[in-house]
Motif scaffolding. Structure first.
Motif, PDB file in Angstrom:
ATOM      1  N   ASP A 108      10.602  -5.476 -10.526  1.00 42.40           N
ATOM      2  CA  ASP A 108      11.758  -6.215 -11.037  1.00 42.40           C
ATOM      3  C   ASP A 108      11.299  -7.463 -11.797  1.00 42.40           C
ATOM      4  N   ARG A 109      10.379  -8.217 -11.209  1.00 45.71           N
ATOM      5  CA  ARG A 109       9.852  -9.423 -11.852  1.00 45.71           C
ATOM      6  C   ARG A 109       9.160  -9.099 -13.176  1.00 45.71           C
ATOM      7  N   PHE A 110       8.351  -8.045 -13.159  1.00 41.76           N
ATOM      8  CA  PHE A 110       7.611  -7.632 -14.352  1.00 41.76           C
ATOM      9  C   PHE A 110       8.565  -7.209 -15.474  1.00 41.76           C
ATOM     10  N   LEU A 111       9.556  -6.392 -15.159  1.00 41.89           N
ATOM     11  CA  LEU A 111      10.459  -5.882 -16.189  1.00 41.89           C
ATOM     12  C   LEU A 111      11.401  -6.954 -16.731  1.00 41.89           C
ATOM     13  N   THR A 112      11.847  -7.869 -15.873  1.00 43.57           N
ATOM     14  CA  THR A 112      12.769  -8.900 -16.353  1.00 43.57           C
ATOM     15  C   THR A 112      12.052  -9.949 -17.218  1.00 43.57           C
ATOM     16  N   LYS A 113      10.737 -10.082 -17.054  1.00 47.50           N
ATOM     17  CA  LYS A 113       9.974 -11.033 -17.865  1.00 47.50           C
ATOM     18  C   LYS A 113       9.340 -10.386 -19.098  1.00 47.50           C
ATOM     19  N   ALA A 114       9.448  -9.069 -19.214  1.00 45.01           N
ATOM     20  CA  ALA A 114       8.797  -8.355 -20.319  1.00 45.01           C
ATOM     21  C   ALA A 114       9.377  -8.763 -21.667  1.00 45.01           C
ATOM     22  N   THR A 115       8.499  -8.979 -22.632  1.00 44.75           N
ATOM     23  CA  THR A 115       8.927  -9.335 -23.980  1.00 44.75           C
ATOM     24  C   THR A 115       8.681  -8.192 -24.963  1.00 44.75           C
ATOM     25  N   SER A 116       8.088  -7.133 -24.481  1.00 43.95           N
ATOM     26  CA  SER A 116       7.804  -5.961 -25.308  1.00 43.95           C
ATOM     27  C   SER A 116       8.853  -4.886 -25.022  1.00 43.95           C
ATOM     28  N   PRO A 117       9.231  -4.075 -26.016  1.00 39.54           N
ATOM     29  CA  PRO A 117      10.226  -3.026 -25.781  1.00 39.54           C
ATOM     30  C   PRO A 117       9.676  -1.840 -24.983  1.00 39.54           C
ATOM     31  N   VAL A 118       8.339  -1.782 -24.864  1.00 39.02           N
ATOM     32  CA  VAL A 118       7.697  -0.711 -24.110  1.00 39.02           C
ATOM     33  C   VAL A 118       6.633  -1.334 -23.215  1.00 39.02           C
ATOM     34  N   VAL A 119       6.650  -0.977 -21.932  1.00 41.00           N
ATOM     35  CA  VAL A 119       5.647  -1.463 -20.977  1.00 41.00           C
ATOM     36  C   VAL A 119       5.099  -0.282 -20.190  1.00 41.00           C
ATOM     37  N   ARG A 120       3.964  -0.524 -19.540  1.00 42.31           N
ATOM     38  CA  ARG A 120       3.332   0.516 -18.721  1.00 42.31           C
ATOM     39  C   ARG A 120       3.269   0.032 -17.281  1.00 42.31           C
ATOM     40  N   ILE A 121       3.480   0.963 -16.347  1.00 45.65           N
ATOM     41  CA  ILE A 121       3.300   0.642 -14.924  1.00 45.65           C
ATOM     42  C   ILE A 121       2.400   1.718 -14.332  1.00 45.65           C
ATOM     43  N   MET A 122       1.357   1.254 -13.645  1.00 47.54           N
ATOM     44  CA  MET A 122       0.372   2.155 -13.051  1.00 47.54           C
ATOM     45  C   MET A 122       0.540   2.191 -11.531  1.00 47.54           C
ATOM     46  N   PRO A 123       1.294   3.177 -11.024  1.00 48.20           N
ATOM     47  CA  PRO A 123       1.405   3.288  -9.571  1.00 48.20           C
ATOM     48  C   PRO A 123       0.205   3.996  -8.966  1.00 48.20           C
ATOM     49  N   GLY A 124      -0.590   4.646  -9.800  1.00 48.48           N
ATOM     50  CA  GLY A 124      -1.695   5.452  -9.310  1.00 48.48           C
ATOM     51  C   GLY A 124      -1.176   6.768  -8.773  1.00 48.48           C
ATOM     52  N   LYS A 125      -2.053   7.550  -8.248  1.00 49.04           N
ATOM     53  CA  LYS A 125      -1.645   8.866  -7.747  1.00 49.04           C
ATOM     54  C   LYS A 125      -1.599   8.863  -6.223  1.00 49.04           C
ATOM     55  N   GLY A 126      -2.708   8.623  -5.583  1.00 48.70           N
ATOM     56  CA  GLY A 126      -2.760   8.526  -4.121  1.00 48.70           C
ATOM     57  C   GLY A 126      -1.845   9.499  -3.398  1.00 48.70           C
ATOM     58  N   LYS A 127      -1.111   8.992  -2.412  1.00 47.09           N
ATOM     59  CA  LYS A 127      -0.173   9.819  -1.644  1.00 47.09           C
ATOM     60  C   LYS A 127       1.183   9.897  -2.324  1.00 47.09           C
ATOM     61  N   GLY A 128       1.377   9.105  -3.377  1.00 44.37           N
ATOM     62  CA  GLY A 128       2.620   9.167  -4.133  1.00 44.37           C
ATOM     63  C   GLY A 128       3.747   8.299  -3.611  1.00 44.37           C
ATOM     64  N   ILE A 129       3.497   7.522  -2.581  1.00 47.99           N
ATOM     65  CA  ILE A 129       4.552   6.706  -1.966  1.00 47.99           C
ATOM     66  C   ILE A 129       5.004   5.594  -2.910  1.00 47.99           C
ATOM     67  N   VAL A 130       4.045   4.892  -3.516  1.00 43.79           N
ATOM     68  CA  VAL A 130       4.373   3.802  -4.437  1.00 43.79           C
ATOM     69  C   VAL A 130       5.064   4.367  -5.680  1.00 43.79           C
ATOM     70  N   LYS A 131       4.557   5.484  -6.193  1.00 45.72           N
ATOM     71  CA  LYS A 131       5.174   6.098  -7.374  1.00 45.72           C
ATOM     72  C   LYS A 131       6.613   6.531  -7.068  1.00 45.72           C
ATOM     73  N   LYS A 132       6.842   7.064  -5.895  1.00 42.29           N
ATOM     74  CA  LYS A 132       8.195   7.486  -5.498  1.00 42.29           C
ATOM     75  C   LYS A 132       9.138   6.279  -5.483  1.00 42.29           C
ATOM     76  N   LYS A 133       8.689   5.153  -4.928  1.00 46.32           N
ATOM     77  CA  LYS A 133       9.506   3.925  -4.896  1.00 46.32           C
ATOM     78  C   LYS A 133       9.750   3.401  -6.305  1.00 46.32           C
ATOM     79  N   LEU A 134       8.713   3.440  -7.152  1.00 45.84           N
ATOM     80  CA  LEU A 134       8.834   2.992  -8.532  1.00 45.84           C
ATOM     81  C   LEU A 134       9.889   3.826  -9.268  1.00 45.84           C
ATOM     82  N   ILE A 135       9.817   5.135  -9.151  1.00 43.01           N
ATOM     83  CA  ILE A 135      10.778   6.012  -9.828  1.00 43.01           C
ATOM     84  C   ILE A 135      12.183   5.787  -9.276  1.00 43.01           C
ATOM     85  N   GLU A 136      12.297   5.562  -7.981  1.00 41.61           N
ATOM     86  CA  GLU A 136      13.597   5.254  -7.370  1.00 41.61           C
ATOM     87  C   GLU A 136      14.180   3.982  -8.007  1.00 41.61           C
ATOM     88  N   TYR A 137      13.352   2.955  -8.150  1.00 38.18           N
ATOM     89  CA  TYR A 137      13.794   1.696  -8.773  1.00 38.18           C
ATOM     90  C   TYR A 137      14.257   1.950 -10.215  1.00 38.18           C
TER      91      TYR A 137
END
Length: 79
Positions: free
Chosen positions: A23-52
């Motif tokens: 939320d902090r990263f996206l609300t402060k973004a000044t570029s129309p396109v950003v990247r977020i690297m949740p990694g692969k791992g067990k997928g827990i962080v990526k699942k939360k990111l996609i939910e958000y």
């Protein structure tokens, strides 16, 4: 040399930290396109990111690798 879009690396972040950091990263973004690297791992962080992203109605895709295949460890968000 092409400039990379702003990137948030979530490696080492806990499931509980995802919403606030993203939320902090996206609300402060000044570029129309950003990247977020949740990694692969067990997928827990990526699942939360996609939910958000779905809750906030952000459009996103997986980053494309040089061979054209999707890199599921990096999401590209269109603001």
């Amino acid at each position: 040399m092409m400039k990379k879009n702003p990137t948030l690396d979530l490696h080492g972040v806990t499931e509980d930290e995802v919403f606030d950091l993203v939320d902090r990263f996206l609300t402060k973004a000044t570029s129309p396109v950003v990247r977020i690297m949740p990694g692969k791992g067990k997928g827990i962080v990526k699942k939360k990111l996609i939910e958000y992203l779905k809750l906030a109605k952000y459009s996103w895709t997986y980053e494309k690798l040089a061979n054209g295949k999707p890199n599921e460890g990096v999401l590209v968000i269109h603001l």
